[in-house]
Design an enzyme around this catalytic site. Structure first.
Site, short mmCIF file in Angstrom:
data_model
loop_
_atom_site.label_atom_id
_atom_site.label_comp_id
_atom_site.label_asym_id
_atom_site.label_seq_id
_atom_site.Cartn_x
_atom_site.Cartn_y
_atom_site.Cartn_z
N THR A 33 -1.81 5.52 2.02
CA THR A 33 -3.04 4.72 1.91
C THR A 33 -3.13 3.83 3.13
OG1 THR A 33 -2.98 4.71 -0.52
CG2 THR A 33 -4.25 2.97 0.55
N ARG B 70 -5.68 5.33 -7.95
CA ARG B 70 -5.44 6.76 -8.06
C ARG B 70 -5.34 7.19 -9.52
NH1 ARG B 70 -0.27 7.43 -4.32
NH2 ARG B 70 -0.61 9.66 -4.74
N LEU C 222 0.87 -1.17 0.00
CA LEU C 222 0.00 0.00 0.00
C LEU C 222 0.90 1.22 0.00
CD1 LEU C 222 -2.71 -0.93 2.70
CD2 LEU C 222 -2.92 -1.08 0.21
N ASP C 223 0.49 2.25 -0.71
CA ASP C 223 1.26 3.50 -0.68
C ASP C 223 1.37 4.01 0.75
OD1 ASP C 223 1.39 3.43 -3.46
OD2 ASP C 223 -0.43 4.64 -3.69
N LYS C 224 2.39 4.81 1.00
CA LYS C 224 2.62 5.33 2.35
C LYS C 224 1.35 5.93 2.95
CE LYS C 224 5.07 9.08 4.75
NZ LYS C 224 6.02 10.21 4.60
#
Length: 334
Positions: A152, A250, A148-150
C-alpha cells in the site's frame, strides 16, 4: 505453526487446562500455566493469531476454558533492539523537530521482521533522521504510530520524540487523526456512498488473513464513497477510516463484494470470481492490465492531524502513484 511476518519457535508451547482452572479466561489460564509469558504478552500473542486449539486459531482472550482443553502457543523469537540505519531514499512531505510525514512507495516494508531484516522504512528513517531522534521509550528510534501494508502506498506520520509519539498515539486512540484512502475496486458499490461496520479479527480458516468475524474481533468501521465509476467493471472509491484495524479497507471492501483490484490476499476464492466476472466486461488491454495489476490498488492519499508540539491542525495530500494513475487512465479510455 502460524504464518507470520515474525519467526517462531519450531515447537509451540503447549498448555492443557487443569481442573482447577475451569471457567477462567483464556489469557489468565495461559499466563498461569506458562510462567515465562506475562498476561499482557499472552494477550498480544492471541491478537497476533499465535494461539491455536486443535489447529483452529483462537484470538479471544476472554474465552472461558474447560478442563482438558489443550492450547498451542507459538512464540515469536525476539527481534534485535535496534535495526541498522540504511541510506534508502525517502519522499519526505514534511519534517520538523517533532514529526516526519512521508509518502511511502508500494513495496517498502515498514518494520524489520523475519524475511525483511533490513531495507525497511525504519532502517531508512534511522539513517535519514540520525541525531534528530531524541528517543522513544529511551531508545533512539522512530515512533511508528500507524502502518501501511508493504504494497500500500501513501502518507504516514512518524514521531521523532516521546512527546510527539504520545500526542499522535492519543489522536489515533480518540480518532481525531483522519486518514483518507483511494482504492480501485472490482464492480460498482451500491449504494455509491455508505458505511461498512463489522468487527475484524484473525480468520479461523487462514491465519494469514483477517476477516469480519462474529466473535473475538475488534470493532471496525469504514466510510466510503464512489469517486468515479468505470461502467460495471470497477470503481475508484474514497475510504475514510473510523478505526485502524489490520487490512481494514481490504477486508471491508471484500466483505461487501467489492475486493480491491490486485489484492493477493483478499482477492482470491469468491472475490476472485467477482473480479473475473467484472473483468470479462472490459476490452483489452484494460482487462489484462486490471487482472495483472501486481499489488492491491490502495493509496493513502490524505492525512490530517494536530501537531503534537504546536497544536496546529495539519493536512497533507499525496498524489496518486504512477502505477495506479496509469491503470485509471486506461479505464477512463475504455
Amino acid at each position: 505453526m502460524p504464518e507470520s511476518t515474525e519467526r517462531v519457535h519450531r515447537a509451540p508451547l503447549v498448555h492443557t487446562v487443569p481442573e482447577a482452572a475451569a471457567g477462567e479466561r483464556l489469557d489468565k489460564a495461559l499466563a498461569a500455566g506458562l510462567p515465562d509469558l506475562s498476561r499482557s504478552r499472552v494477550q498480544a500473542l492471541l491478537e497476533q493469531g499465535c494461539v491455536a486449539e486443535g489447529g483452529r486459531t483462537i484470538t479471544d482472550p476472554s474465552l472461558r476454558v474447560k478442563p482438558g482443553q489443550t492450547f498451542d502457543v507459538f512464540v515469536p523469537e525476539a527481534e534485535a533492539a535496534l535495526p541498522e540505519a540504511q541510506d534508502i531514499p525517502l519522499d519526505v512531505v514534511f519534517e520538523d523537530e517533532d514529526v516526519l510525514v512521508i509518502d511511502k512507495p508500494a513495496g517498502l516494508v515498514v518494520h524489520p521482521a523475519a524475511g525483511n531484516h533490513d531495507g525497511t522504512l525504519v532502517n531508512a528513517l534511522l539513517a535519514h533522521c540520525g541525531d534528530s531522534l531524541s528517543g522513544i521509550g529511551g531508545v533512539r528510534r522512530p515512533g511508528i504510530v500507524h502502518r501501511l501494508d508493504k504494497d500500500t502506498s501513501g502518507l504516514m506520520v512518524v514521531a521523532k520524540n516521546d512527546r510527539a509519539h504520545h500526542g499522535l498515539t492519543e489522536q489515533f486512540s480518540d480518532r481525531t487523526l483522519s486518514r483518507t484512502y483511494h482504492a480501485l475496486v472490482w464492480g460498482l458499490p451500491t449504494p455509491k456512498q455508505g458505511r461498512i461496520e463489522g468487527a475484524i479479527g484473525r480468520s479461523a480458516v487462514d491465519r494469514k488473513k483477517m476477516a469480519v468475524v462474529d466473535h473475538g474481533g475488534k470493532h471496525a468501521a469504514t466510510r466510503y464513497r464512489v469517486l468515479k465509476a468505470f461502467g460495471p467493471a470497477a470503481a475508484l472509491v474514497e475510504c475514510v477510516l473510523e478505526t485502524g484495524r489490520t487490512h481494514q479497507i481490504r477486508v471491508h471492501m471484500a466483505h461487501i463484494g467489492h475486493p480491491l483490484v490486485g489484492d493477493p490476499l483478499y482477492g482470491r476464492g469468491r472475490a476472485s470470481r467477482v473480479g473475473g466476472k467484472h473483468a470479462s466486461t472490459l476490452p483489452e488491454p484494460a482487462r489484462g492490465r486490471m487482472v495483472e495489476f501486481p499489488r492491491q490498488a490502495l493509496h493513502a492519499t490524505a492525512l490530517t492531524f494536530r501537531h503534537p508540539g504546536t497544536g496546529e491542525t495539519m493536512t497533507f495530500h499525496a498524489p496518486t502513484p504512477a502505477d495506479l494513475h496509469e491503470l485509471i487512465v486506461i479505464l477512463e479510455s475504455v
